[in-house]
Scaffold this motif. Sequence first.
Motif, PDB file in Angstrom:
ATOM      1  N   SER A 465      17.506 -12.677  32.787  1.00  0.00           N
ATOM      2  CA  SER A 465      16.881 -12.231  34.044  1.00  0.00           C
ATOM      3  C   SER A 465      15.612 -11.419  33.833  1.00  0.00           C
ATOM      4  O   SER A 465      15.273 -10.576  34.661  1.00  0.00           O
ATOM      5  N   VAL A 466      14.895 -11.690  32.777  1.00  0.00           N
ATOM      6  CA  VAL A 466      13.660 -10.939  32.540  1.00  0.00           C
ATOM      7  C   VAL A 466      12.636 -11.224  33.627  1.00  0.00           C
ATOM      8  O   VAL A 466      11.861 -10.338  34.014  1.00  0.00           O
ATOM      9  N   ASN A 467      12.657 -12.441  34.188  1.00  0.00           N
ATOM     10  CA  ASN A 467      11.695 -12.752  35.259  1.00  0.00           C
ATOM     11  C   ASN A 467      11.958 -11.902  36.500  1.00  0.00           C
ATOM     12  O   ASN A 467      11.030 -11.462  37.176  1.00  0.00           O
ATOM     13  N   THR A 468      13.227 -11.683  36.785  1.00  0.00           N
ATOM     14  CA  THR A 468      13.572 -10.836  37.935  1.00  0.00           C
ATOM     15  C   THR A 468      13.042  -9.428  37.699  1.00  0.00           C
ATOM     16  O   THR A 468      12.474  -8.799  38.598  1.00  0.00           O
ATOM     17  N   LYS A 469      13.204  -8.953  36.476  1.00  0.00           N
ATOM     18  CA  LYS A 469      12.719  -7.606  36.169  1.00  0.00           C
ATOM     19  C   LYS A 469      11.195  -7.539  36.248  1.00  0.00           C
ATOM     20  O   LYS A 469      10.640  -6.558  36.766  1.00  0.00           O
ATOM     21  N   MET A 470      10.514  -8.570  35.760  1.00  0.00           N
ATOM     22  CA  MET A 470       9.049  -8.574  35.834  1.00  0.00           C
ATOM     23  C   MET A 470       8.594  -8.563  37.296  1.00  0.00           C
ATOM     24  O   MET A 470       7.645  -7.881  37.664  1.00  0.00           O
ATOM     25  N   LEU A 471       9.304  -9.339  38.117  1.00  0.00           N
ATOM     26  CA  LEU A 471       8.976  -9.391  39.539  1.00  0.00           C
ATOM     27  C   LEU A 471       9.189  -8.023  40.185  1.00  0.00           C
ATOM     28  O   LEU A 471       8.355  -7.551  40.971  1.00  0.00           O
ATOM     29  N   GLN A 472      10.266  -7.375  39.807  1.00  0.00           N
ATOM     30  CA  GLN A 472      10.535  -6.030  40.344  1.00  0.00           C
ATOM     31  C   GLN A 472       9.432  -5.050  39.965  1.00  0.00           C
ATOM     32  O   GLN A 472       9.003  -4.242  40.777  1.00  0.00           O
ATOM     33  N   VAL A 473       8.997  -5.123  38.698  1.00  0.00           N
ATOM     34  CA  VAL A 473       7.950  -4.206  38.232  1.00  0.00           C
ATOM     35  C   VAL A 473       6.674  -4.428  39.041  1.00  0.00           C
ATOM     36  O   VAL A 473       6.034  -3.478  39.513  1.00  0.00           O
ATOM     37  N   ALA A 474       6.308  -5.712  39.240  1.00  0.00           N
ATOM     38  CA  ALA A 474       5.079  -6.024  39.976  1.00  0.00           C
ATOM     39  C   ALA A 474       5.196  -5.547  41.424  1.00  0.00           C
ATOM     40  O   ALA A 474       4.294  -4.860  41.940  1.00  0.00           O
ATOM     41  N   ALA A 475       6.302  -5.893  42.084  1.00  0.00           N
ATOM     42  CA  ALA A 475       6.471  -5.525  43.490  1.00  0.00           C
ATOM     43  C   ALA A 475       6.468  -4.005  43.649  1.00  0.00           C
ATOM     44  O   ALA A 475       5.817  -3.457  44.541  1.00  0.00           O
ATOM     45  N   HIS A 476       7.161  -3.331  42.740  1.00  0.00           N
ATOM     46  CA  HIS A 476       7.264  -1.872  42.788  1.00  0.00           C
ATOM     47  C   HIS A 476       5.893  -1.230  42.580  1.00  0.00           C
ATOM     48  O   HIS A 476       5.492  -0.336  43.321  1.00  0.00           O
ATOM     49  N   THR A 477       5.153  -1.712  41.595  1.00  0.00           N
ATOM     50  CA  THR A 477       3.862  -1.093  41.272  1.00  0.00           C
ATOM     51  C   THR A 477       2.821  -1.384  42.347  1.00  0.00           C
ATOM     52  O   THR A 477       1.980  -0.544  42.651  1.00  0.00           O
ATOM     53  N   LEU A 478       2.892  -2.594  42.928  1.00  0.00           N
ATOM     54  CA  LEU A 478       1.919  -2.945  43.968  1.00  0.00           C
ATOM     55  C   LEU A 478       2.349  -2.443  45.348  1.00  0.00           C
ATOM     56  O   LEU A 478       1.563  -2.506  46.299  1.00  0.00           O
ATOM     57  N   GLY A 479       3.578  -1.981  45.453  1.00  0.00           N
ATOM     58  CA  GLY A 479       4.068  -1.498  46.750  1.00  0.00           C
ATOM     59  C   GLY A 479       4.230  -2.611  47.764  1.00  0.00           C
ATOM     60  O   GLY A 479       3.961  -2.443  48.949  1.00  0.00           O
ATOM     61  N   ILE A 480       4.641  -3.793  47.301  1.00  0.00           N
ATOM     62  CA  ILE A 480       4.826  -4.925  48.223  1.00  0.00           C
ATOM     63  C   ILE A 480       6.238  -5.487  48.098  1.00  0.00           C
ATOM     64  O   ILE A 480       6.960  -5.184  47.153  1.00  0.00           O
ATOM     65  N   ALA A 481       6.584  -6.334  49.065  1.00  0.00           N
ATOM     66  CA  ALA A 481       7.931  -6.920  49.071  1.00  0.00           C
ATOM     67  C   ALA A 481       8.064  -7.902  47.912  1.00  0.00           C
ATOM     68  O   ALA A 481       7.113  -8.611  47.587  1.00  0.00           O
ATOM     69  N   PRO A 482       9.251  -7.967  47.305  1.00  0.00           N
ATOM     70  CA  PRO A 482       9.475  -8.903  46.192  1.00  0.00           C
ATOM     71  C   PRO A 482       9.128 -10.346  46.561  1.00  0.00           C
ATOM     72  O   PRO A 482       8.674 -11.113  45.719  1.00  0.00           O
ATOM     73  N   GLU A 483       9.323 -10.715  47.823  1.00  0.00           N
ATOM     74  CA  GLU A 483       9.057 -12.098  48.253  1.00  0.00           C
ATOM     75  C   GLU A 483       7.594 -12.489  48.071  1.00  0.00           C
ATOM     76  O   GLU A 483       7.261 -13.662  48.044  1.00  0.00           O
ATOM     77  N   LYS A 484       6.708 -11.491  47.995  1.00  0.00           N
ATOM     78  CA  LYS A 484       5.291 -11.815  47.850  1.00  0.00           C
ATOM     79  C   LYS A 484       4.918 -12.154  46.408  1.00  0.00           C
ATOM     80  O   LYS A 484       3.801 -12.565  46.126  1.00  0.00           O
ATOM     81  N   VAL A 485       5.872 -11.931  45.477  1.00  0.00           N
ATOM     82  CA  VAL A 485       5.555 -12.116  44.064  1.00  0.00           C
ATOM     83  C   VAL A 485       6.251 -13.356  43.510  1.00  0.00           C
ATOM     84  O   VAL A 485       7.422 -13.597  43.794  1.00  0.00           O
ATOM     85  N   LYS A 486       5.498 -14.124  42.742  1.00  0.00           N
ATOM     86  CA  LYS A 486       6.086 -15.289  42.072  1.00  0.00           C
ATOM     87  C   LYS A 486       5.894 -15.135  40.570  1.00  0.00           C
ATOM     88  O   LYS A 486       4.834 -14.717  40.115  1.00  0.00           O
ATOM     89  N   LEU A 487       6.933 -15.485  39.804  1.00  0.00           N
ATOM     90  CA  LEU A 487       6.822 -15.493  38.346  1.00  0.00           C
ATOM     91  C   LEU A 487       6.469 -16.891  37.892  1.00  0.00           C
ATOM     92  O   LEU A 487       7.144 -17.853  38.249  1.00  0.00           O
ATOM     93  N   GLU A 488       5.384 -17.002  37.132  1.00  0.00           N
ATOM     94  CA  GLU A 488       4.946 -18.313  36.640  1.00  0.00           C
ATOM     95  C   GLU A 488       5.711 -18.668  35.367  1.00  0.00           C
ATOM     96  O   GLU A 488       6.347 -17.819  34.745  1.00  0.00           O
ATOM     97  N   SER A 489       5.574 -19.901  34.943  1.00  0.00           N
ATOM     98  CA  SER A 489       6.161 -20.310  33.664  1.00  0.00           C
ATOM     99  C   SER A 489       5.466 -19.525  32.553  1.00  0.00           C
ATOM    100  O   SER A 489       4.412 -18.933  32.761  1.00  0.00           O
ATOM    101  N   THR A 490       6.060 -19.535  31.374  1.00  0.00           N
ATOM    102  CA  THR A 490       5.455 -18.853  30.227  1.00  0.00           C
ATOM    103  C   THR A 490       4.578 -19.882  29.523  1.00  0.00           C
ATOM    104  O   THR A 490       5.069 -20.927  29.086  1.00  0.00           O
ATOM    105  N   ASN A 491       3.285 -19.622  29.464  1.00  0.00           N
ATOM    106  CA  ASN A 491       2.353 -20.638  28.977  1.00  0.00           C
ATOM    107  C   ASN A 491       1.318 -20.015  28.046  1.00  0.00           C
ATOM    108  O   ASN A 491       0.713 -18.999  28.377  1.00  0.00           O
ATOM    109  N   THR A 492       1.133 -20.644  26.899  1.00  0.00           N
ATOM    110  CA  THR A 492       0.238 -20.076  25.879  1.00  0.00           C
ATOM    111  C   THR A 492      -1.230 -20.069  26.300  1.00  0.00           C
ATOM    112  O   THR A 492      -2.026 -19.369  25.684  1.00  0.00           O
ATOM    113  N   THR A 493      -1.597 -20.840  27.337  1.00  0.00           N
ATOM    114  CA  THR A 493      -2.999 -20.782  27.776  1.00  0.00           C
ATOM    115  C   THR A 493      -3.228 -19.638  28.757  1.00  0.00           C
ATOM    116  O   THR A 493      -4.356 -19.231  28.978  1.00  0.00           O
TER     117      THR A 493
END
Length: 747
Positions: A465-493
């Motif tokens: 569930s690292v993606n859930t945690k990353m989403l939480q960090v982003a939503a928390h830091t930006l002060g926005i609802a979790p629904e506004k944040v999407k986690l992308e695939s992990t990509n070397t580019t």
Amino acid sequence: MKNIDSYTHLRGESLFVDDMSVTHDTLFGLTFDSPKAHGKIVSVDYSKAEQVSGVVRIFTYKDVPGVNQIGGIIPDEPLWAEDEVHFWGQPIAFIVAESEVIAKKARLLIEIEIAELPVITTAKEAKAKGSFINAPRSFEMGDTQKSFANCEHIFEGETFSNGQEHLYLETQGCYAVPLENGNIKITSSTQGPTFVQKITAQVLGVAMHKIEVDVIRLGGGFGGKEDQATPWAVMAAVAVSHLKKPVKYILNRHDDLRMTGKRHPYESFYKIGLDEDLKIQAFEVEFLQNSGAAADLSPAIAERTLFHATNSYFIPNVATTVISCKTNLPPNTAFRGFGGPQGMFVIESAIARVAHELGIDKSVLQEKNLLQENDQFSYGQIATQVEAKNSWNSVKQNFEYDILKAKVAQFNIENELFKKGISLMPITFGISFTNTPMNHARALVHIYQDGSVGVSTGAVEMGQSVNTKMLQVAAHTLGIAPEKVKLESTNTTRVANTSPTAASATADLNGKAVQKACNALIGRLTTVASNMLNVAESEIRFVDNVVKVDSEELTWEEIVAQAMLERVALTENAHYATPIIHFDKTKEKGHPFAYHVYGTALTEVTVDCLRGTYEIDAVSIVHDFGNSMNIGIDIGQVEGALAQGIGWMTMEEIAYGTDGRLLSNALSTYKVPDVFSAPKKINVRPLTTGGHDLAILKSKAVGEPPLMYGIGAYFAIQEAVIAFNSNYKPKFHSPFTPEKVLKGLYE
Ligand code: MTE
Ligand code: HPA
Ligand code: MOS
């Protein structure tokens, strides 16, 4: 907040490599691997296989455009065997066909002649024959020899802990697609996208920028896909580079079990000395690690064994050595705990041995020697914010240890054919890659003009569930609802040069990078908002999708739209590297870990003394989560790790023949914990602590440490066996299978 994947997981809609739509011209790969554990390849005849209709081409080391080498730490492992094979299951060739069924048919027609050489399957044999991966490593503190001279009690002994199959639900696999100009995109089920990229480039003899690796998610990795997801991806990429067509390769379970490495078995020899107050004064160990036929991650795993050799105890005089022994098994690899569990089993065995010999309760010895504030580890780091005693005391109080102990004694008096045993298992686990340069991560955050947010990191989602945690960090830091944040695939580019998702440090490293990126974006949006509201920047706070100053309110979307008009950058890339940590390998001293995770488990078992079977009645844990950012997910990690640890210690029995063939090569011969063998009750309580500044949002890393609570099951079973048969001589030979229990009961 729930795991963001739970909805699609439950509906079977989550995408894994094998779920990707493939193009009509996709070909399918299959490995032809060695049917012997050691020998010279006299001849291989592919002609009959090549004639099968639908077989496109069979690749061998001769088709490698660059270097036939996939070793990560030491370059000692060919992608495909050349003139010798070193383990049963070693890849020799790669069949590419129009379907997997055709490839399988062709594989049966390959004829190989091998002139067999002597096979080594155990670390002890390897040591006797001088077969090693690299030079031994030793950690030392104080003077053990001097200390032993003053010890009241000294015991020497031997322990064995067996390997363990990862059994990720999703087997290894990849899908490689040709792009223009010889570029290749690989979708891989890997914990280490950059490692796949780097090794593919090396084998193909091209620059890394020509290889793009994308990871959607893994159906479990547990360390088994840190290095060992690479060969399959590279094979597919070699085929793509020749054929200019997409190649898909998903290993079937049988092939995966046979060809991939597992947790390292360890044979260890210890000497422990205690003073008259039962304080452990000196501890020496020689760990023999069964590394398999190539280094893989063995040297790093060996190192972590030394770091955890004293577990949660303070021992002033320590001398530990680990030897990575080269055998003819598949190269053993990372597995949750990364050598730590093997180290901790030895000190727990040594303490249990002393307790047994002196006729005292093991927990008395454990408690007397628990780590305290400012104690030093053998590697020089000073222990701070230590929770060893707190978690220990908390378990004893919350789960009424003394009452339980009396009840168990009473039960054992009243019952002849059933005996109960209990044990306490403290854990201390260091958080950070032990190799300091690997402790870094990056994040790329886009705020789109409609206010929605996309986050890319180097973290790989593998069920933890690292993606859930990353989403939480982003939503928390930006002060926005979790629904506004999407986690992308992990990509070397998008995020390059990543360390693998490993060492339990992924959420900390990548989360800190996400936090940094989001803080930079908030900084710029604060300027925009302060101009819009005509107030000082210090008054601007982003909370719940709005900025409110007095009666005026701006929505997140309004601020983002204005930022677009003002041409403010809505994208940020941030880099994080753990501060403070360092380690000097020439002295084997330093401060390698950002912090330690602590906890204690109380395990209660009942042994059926007629059958030798047992049940884990309950495991009660007080765990140091720090200030958990998602207690549901974190407790899930504790429960999963515990089950896996109990499996390793009690029932999962890897067996190789003396000829190096994997005997436990299917789920009919390899028993993993199921709903019946799992503890009847698992109680997990968070220890109340403030957390650590180097942990993301003060929420400590949780992935690996709880696995070691499973060690408690071994000793609880041993207590029950001794309660039935006082003649039993403890063996410290795991797993403690019902077969061994039965033998022990009637020894
Ligand atoms: N949990 C699930 N569900 N699946 C996994 O594969 N791997 C474990 C642990 N928990 C794993 C898991 C291992 S070996 C590690 S190192 C950590 O997760 C890695 O993730 P983290 O760094 O985000 O904790
Ligand atoms: N833990 C897990 N994986 C690793 C490590 C470590 O310390 N070092 C390299 N890979
Ligand atoms: Mo975990 S063994 O560090 O992938």
